[in-house]
Scaffold this motif. Sequence first.
Motif, PDB file in Angstrom:
ATOM      1  N   ARG A  31       2.543   1.865  -3.423  1.00  0.00           N
ATOM      2  CA  ARG A  31       1.600   2.239  -4.189  1.00  0.00           C
ATOM      3  C   ARG A  31       1.343   3.762  -4.055  1.00  0.00           C
ATOM      4  N   GLU A  32       1.189   3.949  -2.900  1.00  0.00           N
ATOM      5  CA  GLU A  32       0.687   5.597  -2.397  1.00  0.00           C
ATOM      6  C   GLU A  32       1.997   6.397  -2.794  1.00  0.00           C
ATOM      7  N   ASN A  33       2.972   6.035  -2.801  1.00  0.00           N
ATOM      8  CA  ASN A  33       4.292   6.791  -3.128  1.00  0.00           C
ATOM      9  C   ASN A  33       4.718   6.625  -4.401  1.00  0.00           C
ATOM     10  N   LYS A  42       0.875  -1.084   0.219  1.00  0.00           N
ATOM     11  CA  LYS A  42      -0.061  -0.021   0.159  1.00  0.00           C
ATOM     12  C   LYS A  42       0.958   1.387  -0.137  1.00  0.00           C
ATOM     13  N   LYS A  43       1.767   1.300   0.838  1.00  0.00           N
ATOM     14  CA  LYS A  43       2.763   2.434   0.938  1.00  0.00           C
ATOM     15  C   LYS A  43       3.494   2.789  -0.349  1.00  0.00           C
ATOM     16  N   ASP A 102       3.886   1.435   8.805  1.00  0.00           N
ATOM     17  CA  ASP A 102       3.826   2.870   8.196  1.00  0.00           C
ATOM     18  C   ASP A 102       5.149   3.371   8.642  1.00  0.00           C
TER      19      ASP A 102
END
Length: 80
Positions: free
Chosen positions: A28-30, A25-26, A68
Amino acid sequence: MLITICIGSSCHLKGSRSVIQGLEKKIRENNLASKIELNGSFCTGECEKGVCVKIDEELFSVSPETVDRFFEEEVLRRVH
């Protein structure tokens, strides 16, 4: 950058699947999919340390609750 997450029995029970999902997820987000490769491995021999995660050859203990912060503090500073 290569990030290897232990998926052996002990780490699985401590949440390795959630750690993997959190890292995905992180990433993808970045927008870092082209710079970071996630890899799974079986037991690293450090079972007491929780979910074992290696960045290159450096070992970290990560939990679903700390994924996170791990990403922000350890991954981002190495990738930029």
